[in-house]
Design a protein around this motif. Structure first.
Motif: not given
Length: 70
Positions: A14, A34, A40
């Motif tokens: 991330k 997301g 994701h």
């Protein structure tokens, strides 16, 4: 000699992900963007090793990590 199946685990870093969506375009059955606009791995993803590798190789920031467990 029998082939052994390896379990593939896919993660998205991330911190690196810039939310470009390339992985979701290449492998929509594995990845989605997301609400945080980051990639994701889908919860019910059907993992296709070839598609996962293509998505990882296409990621401009190398945020996709593919681990093979024996």
């Amino acid at each position: 000699m029998a082939k052994t199946k390896h379990k593939i685990k896919i993660k998205v870093d991330k911190e690196k992900c810039i939310g470009c969506g390339t992985c979701a375009l290449i492998a929509p059955e594995i990845f989605e963007l997301g609400e945080d606009n980051k990639a994701h791995v889908k919860v019910d993803a059907k993992i296709d090793k070839k598609l996962a590798n293509q998505a990882a190789e296409s990621c401009p920031v190398e945020a996709i990590i593919i681990e093979i467990e024996e």
